[in-house]
Design an enzyme around this catalytic site. Structure first.
Site, mmCIF file in Angstrom:
data_model
loop_
_atom_site.group_PDB
_atom_site.id
_atom_site.type_symbol
_atom_site.label_atom_id
_atom_site.label_comp_id
_atom_site.label_asym_id
_atom_site.label_seq_id
_atom_site.Cartn_x
_atom_site.Cartn_y
_atom_site.Cartn_z
ATOM 1 N N ASP A 1 -7.302 -8.788 -23.243
ATOM 2 C CA ASP A 1 -6.461 -8.759 -24.505
ATOM 3 C C ASP A 1 -6.828 -9.175 -25.635
ATOM 4 O O ASP A 1 -7.692 -9.901 -25.768
ATOM 5 C CB ASP A 1 -5.420 -9.316 -24.255
ATOM 6 N N TYR B 1 3.787 6.503 -31.750
ATOM 7 C CA TYR B 1 3.746 6.448 -30.425
ATOM 8 C C TYR B 1 4.250 7.709 -29.202
ATOM 9 O O TYR B 1 3.766 8.144 -28.398
ATOM 10 C CB TYR B 1 5.215 5.352 -30.133
HETATM 11 N N1 NAD Z 1 7.728 -1.483 -22.646
HETATM 12 C C1 NAD Z 1 8.372 -0.252 -21.804
HETATM 13 O O1 NAD Z 1 9.802 0.300 -22.248
HETATM 14 C C2 NAD Z 1 6.948 1.006 -21.617
HETATM 15 C C3 NAD Z 1 7.825 1.890 -21.641
HETATM 16 C C4 NAD Z 1 7.518 3.019 -21.329
HETATM 17 C C5 NAD Z 1 5.655 2.623 -21.917
HETATM 18 N N2 NAD Z 1 5.503 1.252 -21.640
HETATM 19 C C6 NAD Z 1 3.647 1.030 -22.469
HETATM 20 O O2 NAD Z 1 2.601 0.110 -21.117
HETATM 21 C C7 NAD Z 1 2.177 -0.570 -22.018
HETATM 22 C C8 NAD Z 1 2.314 -1.513 -21.629
HETATM 23 O O3 NAD Z 1 3.212 -2.236 -22.693
HETATM 24 P P1 NAD Z 1 4.254 -2.925 -22.552
HETATM 25 O O4 NAD Z 1 5.578 -2.982 -22.089
HETATM 26 O O5 NAD Z 1 3.667 -4.446 -21.388
HETATM 27 O O6 NAD Z 1 3.637 -4.414 -24.049
HETATM 28 P P2 NAD Z 1 3.790 -5.607 -23.884
HETATM 29 O O7 NAD Z 1 4.053 -5.722 -25.783
HETATM 30 O O8 NAD Z 1 4.579 -6.792 -23.431
HETATM 31 O O9 NAD Z 1 1.763 -5.846 -23.941
HETATM 32 C C9 NAD Z 1 0.810 -5.288 -24.879
HETATM 33 C C10 NAD Z 1 -0.111 -6.129 -24.480
HETATM 34 O O10 NAD Z 1 -1.756 -5.142 -24.813
HETATM 35 C C11 NAD Z 1 -2.298 -6.603 -25.563
HETATM 36 N N3 NAD Z 1 -2.840 -5.471 -27.187
HETATM 37 C C12 NAD Z 1 -2.007 -5.095 -27.774
HETATM 38 N N4 NAD Z 1 -2.682 -4.379 -28.188
HETATM 39 C C13 NAD Z 1 -4.094 -4.823 -28.341
HETATM 40 C C14 NAD Z 1 -5.465 -4.255 -28.520
HETATM 41 N N5 NAD Z 1 -5.734 -3.623 -29.532
HETATM 42 N N6 NAD Z 1 -6.635 -4.508 -27.812
HETATM 43 C C15 NAD Z 1 -5.994 -5.401 -26.406
HETATM 44 N N7 NAD Z 1 -5.124 -5.846 -25.815
HETATM 45 C C16 NAD Z 1 -3.845 -5.328 -27.479
HETATM 46 C C17 NAD Z 1 -0.865 -7.299 -26.220
HETATM 47 O O11 NAD Z 1 -1.464 -8.720 -26.904
HETATM 48 C C18 NAD Z 1 -0.268 -7.432 -25.372
HETATM 49 O O12 NAD Z 1 -0.249 -8.412 -24.623
HETATM 50 C C19 NAD Z 1 1.970 0.153 -23.539
HETATM 51 O O13 NAD Z 1 0.649 1.530 -23.167
HETATM 52 C C20 NAD Z 1 3.091 0.991 -23.131
HETATM 53 O O14 NAD Z 1 3.307 1.392 -24.945
HETATM 54 C C21 NAD Z 1 5.863 0.383 -21.945
#
Ligand code: NAD
Length: 254
Positions: free
Chosen positions: A37, A153
């Site tokens: 992270d 996105y």
């Molecule tokens: N939450 C939703 O509803 C949802 C739905 C579909 C897809 N997603 C996808 O699931 C994945 C995780 O989403 P989430 O909701 O758990 O997000 P979140 O924001 O809770 O967690 C994402 C993590 O990624 C880390 N991060 C961000 N940029 C980074 C980088 N450049 N290098 C390393 N780490 C980095 C952040 O610090 C964070 O800890 C993402 O790819 C998101 O697009 C989420």
């Protein structure tokens, strides 16, 4: 279940949400977890909780990505599972009419270029081992359109989906499986806060979900653990939807 006993798993974005829930699930199933992270505090905390290691790496940086797999390999002796999950969804990525080129590019870098860098760096380890499972996080918006647009996105997730399919096909006979995970909306603190302030906004989305609620992160993690495990040995190049039925729905139950 101990389907991942002693497998080495690298999770990007392990500090929060889906990545955090998956780190916990992988550890429960016996894996050695490498938590990646940019958030050092959150990453260190999850690594300590799951008995793994933390690697501070920005997944848009090619050298940092190389280093994180090397660290996993040098620490544990293999790289069996790569969950390429880090992603962002910033507020300045909106309708195409409003979204500027800087916001567009930032989202493409973090959500799509990062997956290219991670796959490029991890596949050589898996080829040498003759096995491996890669799970790339896309989204349900890769397969359906939304009038509440986040244009970069959505395009980035479409790219993740197509890239995962192609890699799954290309490396299928080398024991490497590559799948795109397509989660529906997940009940995260951010989402809760947003929708608590604006119930109409929540309702506009909930009406499209046949099961009538958002996913819990642990439900997405369960699907990732399945894809990572040998239970999914015949699944590759897949668009793996975990969306409560959204993508299949026309009229949902009252
Ligand atoms: N939450 C939703 O509803 C949802 C739905 C579909 C897809 N997603 C996808 O699931 C994945 C995780 O989403 P989430 O909701 O758990 O997000 P979140 O924001 O809770 O967690 C994402 C993590 O990624 C880390 N991060 C961000 N940029 C980074 C980088 N450049 N290098 C390393 N780490 C980095 C952040 O610090 C964070 O800890 C993402 O790819 C998101 O697009 C989420």
């Amino acid at each position: 279940m101990h389907r991942l006993q002693d497998r080495v798993a690298v999770i990007t974005g392990a500090g929060s949400g889906i990545g955090l829930a998956t780190a916990r699930r992988f550890a429960e199933e016996g894996a050695k977890v490498v938590c990646v992270d940019v958030d050092e505090e959150a990453g260190t905390k999850v690594a300590a909780e799951v008995g793994g290691i933390f690697v501070d790496a920005d997944v848009t940086d090619a050298d940092a990505v190389e280093r994180m797999y090397l660290t996993a390999f040098e620490t544990y002796g293999s790289v069996d599972i790569a969950f390429n999950n880090a992603g962002i969804s910033p507020p300045d990525d909106d309708s195409i009419l409003e979204t500027g080129i800087d916001a567009w590019r930032r989202v493409q870098e973090v959500n799509l270029t990062s997956v290219y860098l991670c796959c490029k760096a991890v596949i050589p380890y898996m080829r040498r081992q003759g096995k491996g499972s890669i799970i790339n996080t896309a989204s349900f918006v890769a397969v359906m359109g939304s009038a509440t647009s986040q244009i970069s996105y959505t395009a980035s997730k479409g790219g993740v989906l197509a890239m995962s399919r192609e890699l799954g096909v290309q490396f299928a006979r080398e024991g490497i499986r590559v799948n795109a995970l397509c989660p529906g909306p997940v009940n995260t603190p951010l989402l809760q806060e947003l929708f608590a302030k604006d119930p109409e906004r929540a309702q506009r989305r909930l009406v499209h979900i046949p099961v009538g609620r958002f996913a819990e992160a642990s439900e997405i993690a369960a699907a990732v653990a399945f894809l990572a495990s040998d239970d999914a040995s015949f699944i590759t190049g897949a668009e793996f939807l975990v969306d409560g039925g959204i993508s299949g729905a026309y009229v949902t139950p009252l």
